[in-house]
Write a protein that holds these residues in place. Structure first.
Motif, PDB file in Angstrom:
ATOM      1  N   LYS A  35       0.813  -1.218   0.000  1.00  0.00           N
ATOM      2  CA  LYS A  35       0.000   0.000   0.000  1.00  0.00           C
ATOM      3  C   LYS A  35       0.848   1.271   0.000  1.00  0.00           C
ATOM      4  CE  LYS A  35      -3.630  -2.326  -0.277  1.00  0.00           C
ATOM      5  NZ  LYS A  35      -4.261  -2.372  -1.595  1.00  0.00           N
ATOM      6  N   GLY A  36       2.147   1.103   0.267  1.00  0.00           N
ATOM      7  CA  GLY A  36       3.026   2.267   0.266  1.00  0.00           C
ATOM      8  C   GLY A  36       4.463   1.843   0.450  1.00  0.00           C
ATOM      9  N   ILE A  37       5.377   2.808   0.313  1.00  0.00           N
ATOM     10  CA  ILE A  37       6.803   2.528   0.519  1.00  0.00           C
ATOM     11  C   ILE A  37       7.436   3.731   1.209  1.00  0.00           C
ATOM     12  CG2 ILE A  37       7.469   3.389  -1.774  1.00  0.00           C
ATOM     13  CD1 ILE A  37       9.638   1.165  -1.805  1.00  0.00           C
ATOM     14  N   LEU A  38       8.385   3.467   2.059  1.00  0.00           N
ATOM     15  CA  LEU A  38       9.104   4.508   2.783  1.00  0.00           C
ATOM     16  C   LEU A  38      10.592   4.271   2.580  1.00  0.00           C
ATOM     17  CD1 LEU A  38       8.370   6.877   4.768  1.00  0.00           C
ATOM     18  CD2 LEU A  38       8.935   5.305   6.623  1.00  0.00           C
ATOM     19  N   THR A  39      11.332   5.327   2.212  1.00  0.00           N
ATOM     20  CA  THR A  39      12.764   5.201   1.942  1.00  0.00           C
ATOM     21  C   THR A  39      13.562   6.089   2.894  1.00  0.00           C
ATOM     22  OG1 THR A  39      12.833   7.026   0.355  1.00  0.00           O
ATOM     23  CG2 THR A  39      12.215   4.847  -0.495  1.00  0.00           C
ATOM     24  N   ASP A  40      14.889   5.921   2.854  1.00  0.00           N
ATOM     25  CA  ASP A  40      15.777   6.782   3.655  1.00  0.00           C
ATOM     26  C   ASP A  40      15.482   8.249   3.388  1.00  0.00           C
ATOM     27  OD1 ASP A  40      17.087   4.757   4.911  1.00  0.00           O
ATOM     28  OD2 ASP A  40      18.790   4.698   3.529  1.00  0.00           O
ATOM     29  N   LYS A  41      15.318   8.587   2.088  1.00  0.00           N
ATOM     30  CA  LYS A  41      15.080   9.981   1.711  1.00  0.00           C
ATOM     31  C   LYS A  41      13.756  10.475   2.293  1.00  0.00           C
ATOM     32  CE  LYS A  41      14.730  13.040  -2.290  1.00  0.00           C
ATOM     33  NZ  LYS A  41      14.718  13.135  -3.773  1.00  0.00           N
TER      34      LYS A  41
END
Length: 647
Positions: free
Chosen positions: A213-219
């Motif tokens: 449903k989503g993605i979270l990155t370092d940035k």
């Protein structure tokens, strides 16, 4: 006898398909050759006759292949030295479709089918030579241009550095199969701790079923959480990137790679069925791609997006041309090549817009809120500008109230001029007809653009139809594509009101002369700077682009500008002609490749080439691309009632 056999073998080895034979097979064939001397006026075989137990190779002289039709005799081919003909004895043993007439005293080698059938089965290059329709007069399968494309690659000796061969669907896709995931309710601090623990740069948010449903990155953590001072207990659902773009692993490398390029993705999520309604099975990161690719499209685009220096932008575009040459030499699919080069050109334009807006910001701060879009026209609008040929572009902006009209016109003209200057600095050529965003005529509000198209449709003069061939292939490069969509809807409304416009457009699409002359030779320029050269653009490519444009307009197709993709889509709309549309698309891809290769090697636009400089197979492949043009023109002639219309 050995002297004669050696002479025959020496001649044959310089001409395909015999040039693909090993020495032993070549000598075997040469020993079985029967030498025929044919006087002028003799008929070697007649149309409709059963195939002889031989096929033929012209050693000296001239022989023409003629088809008897209700309209009379029509010349299909003039055989040259080394041409193979009369191959129906070898391929299916059907009656001859053409008659061979000896134009001047000729020497012919007759090769027994029996001796050659075993070679045909065992030698892939020989088999492909016939499958691609390279034998003279091989009209039954002459149109299988996909085989012709395949033959181009197989008949070449690939050498050199293959580090750029990253497009193949057989390429190994580097996939992280142990994807780090977490529920949507996870606090960002816990998500960050999981990422640190697993030493990864991203984490995927999934629902109770394991669907992404989503993605979270370092940035994302830096920009959306730390920089904004958010509470570390904030749910990942509030800061994640959503919706996610997903694909399935079996899509093949080129599809996956282009998805990442087009959407500027640092991570691509793979799921079981390719949608976000199935479980996550893998992840591809741009880091892995960069490490393995070197001078790849993704690296070049990354470089362009991270520089505003014109000198650096020019150098990166130069590197893109080196990459293009490699792709062309190694027969990379034109769909992939054109997509990659379009993305690179689009990023350059977007950076040019960014630089130019920043330059004018202080002087025209009140213009920031006015919506506009930069339109690429012509070949770049069709996603076909592989070389840095003429710029064709324009600016479309929203209508403004009277007090701001003059200021808006002034601003957008300066913006268009600045963008054009940057593109010229990056190596693109100016348009000789000044159809550029630096020309006030082509920097206009939406109402004026609607007026332009209405006038061209309602009064289709020759000059208007010339404009149509450029402007009807527009494509928005941003930033406000909705303006272009509104213009498109207006165009179709106008065409519905005046359907006869399509008849004028059809008549114009048939105005280019047939690429083959009366004696079936390639038509070349008779005088001027390009005397004895073939005009690839005007005589072969333009007829196909004009026909594709006409047919998609007649079906009111929106959003497909590329010529070979237009033909592909037309095949789904008109199943009865799907094979013809497929061949037309393949023909256009071949012509694009030829033009780009010629241009890169000669340092010019590649528009003109000397047919005599082409090898026998290349020349035959070029001729084969003309067949779909003729058939499509005949269909358009009937469909749009041009015999009646022109009276």
């Amino acid at each position: 006898m050995n002297v004669i056999v050696n002479r025959v073998a020496e001649f044959l080895k310089h001409h395909p398909p015999f040039s693909f034979l090993e020495k032993e097979d070549l000598e075997l064939v040469a020993r079985q050759v029967e030498i025929l001397y044919l006087e002028k006026g003799k008929i070697l075989f007649h149309q409709g006759e059963p195939a002889q137990p031989h096929f033929f190779v012209l050693k000296d002289g001239s022989i023409q292949l003629v088809e008897k039709t209700p309209k009379g005799d029509e010349i299909r081919e003039i055989c040259e030295e080394g041409d193979v003909f009369g191959v129906l004895a070898l391929l299916g043993k059907r009656p001859y479709l053409l008659t061979s007439e000896v134009l001047e005293d000729s020497l012919v080698y007759a090769i027994p089918v029996e001796i050659f059938e075993k070679i045909l089965k065992e030698n892939a290059q020989v088999a492909l030579y016939f499958a691609a329709g390279f034998a003279s007069g091989q009209v039954v399968i002459r149109q299988d241009l996909s085989q012709g494309q395949k033959a181009r690659g197989l008949f070449k000796n690939l050498k050199g550095d293959h580090s750029l061969m990253i497009f193949s669907d057989q390429s190994e896709v580097k996939v992280s199969e142990n994807v780090l995931t977490c529920p949507l309710s996870t606090p960002v601090q816990q998500a960050a701790q999981l990422m640190a623990q697993e030493e990864v740069s991203s984490i995927v948010m999934v629902d109770a079923q394991g669907f992404p449903k989503g993605i979270l990155t370092d940035k994302d953590l830096r920009v959306r959480v730390l920089a904004k001072g958010l509470d570390l207990k904030t749910s990942v659902q509030d800061v994640m990137t959503t919706p996610v773009i997903t694909r399935k692993k079996s899509d093949g490398f080129s599809n996956l790679y282009l998805t990442m390029i087009r959407h500027r993705l640092h991570h691509l999520i793979l799921t079981e069925d390719g949608t976000d309604e199935s479980p996550v099975i893998g992840l591809i990161s741009d880091h892995d791609i960069f490490l393995s690719m070197g001078n790849s499209p993704a690296v070049l685009i990354h470089g362009l997006m991270n520089t505003l220096d014109l000198g650096e932008m020019r150098k990166i575009r130069d590197r893109a041309e080196q990459m293009l040459l490699y792709y062309l030499d190694n027969e990379v699919s034109m769909d992939f090549v054109s997509s990659v080069m379009t993305e690179i050109n689009d990023v350059i334009i977007q950076q040019a817009i960014r630089i130019s807006r920043k330059k004018l910001q202080e002087q025209y701060s009140e213009m920031d809120k006015i919506k506009f879009c930069f339109l690429s026209l012509g070949s770049e609008g069709r996603e076909e500008q592989l070389l840095r040929t003429d710029l064709d572009n324009a600016i479309l902006y929203e209508d403004v109230e009277e007090p701001f009209k003059e200021k808006a016109q002034e601003y957008f003209l300066q913006l268009g001029t600045a963008i054009t200057e940057i593109l010229l600095a990056c190596g693109f050529d100016p348009c000789p007809g000044k159809i550029m965003a630096s020309n006030p005529e082509w920097v206009q509000p939406l109402s004026q653009w609607k007026s332009y198209f209405s006038e061209w449709i309602l009064h289709p003069t020759q000059e208007a139809l010339l404009k149509v061939s450029i402007f009807f292939d527009y494509r928005s490069i941003g930033p406000h594509s909705s303006l272009a969509e509104e213009l498109t809807e207006h165009i179709y409304q106008e065409i519905r009101k005046k359907k006869v416009f399509l008849n004028f457009l059809a008549q114009n699409a048939l105005s280019n002369p047939t690429p083959l002359g009366f004696f079936k030779g390639i038509v070349v320029e008779k005088s001027g700077e390009h005397k004895d050269q073939f005009d690839l653009k005007a005589r072969a490519m333009m007829p196909l682009t004009d026909l594709a444009r006409l047919l998609v307009l007649s079906h009111e197709v929106v959003g497909i500008n590329n010529t070979f993709r237009r033909f592909e889509y037309l095949g789904t709309l008109e199943p009865n002609y799907s094979e013809l549309f497929t061949q037309a698309g393949k023909a256009y891809e071949i012509l694009m490749r030829m033009r780009a290769s010629e241009g890169l090697r000669k340092g010019n636009s590649g528009r003109y080439l000397n047919p005599k400089s082409l090898g026998k197979l290349q020349r035959q492949l070029l001729k084969n691309t003309f067949s779909p043009i003729t058939e499509l023109q005949e269909i358009v002639q009937v469909r749009f009632q041009l015999d009646y219309f022109s009276k």
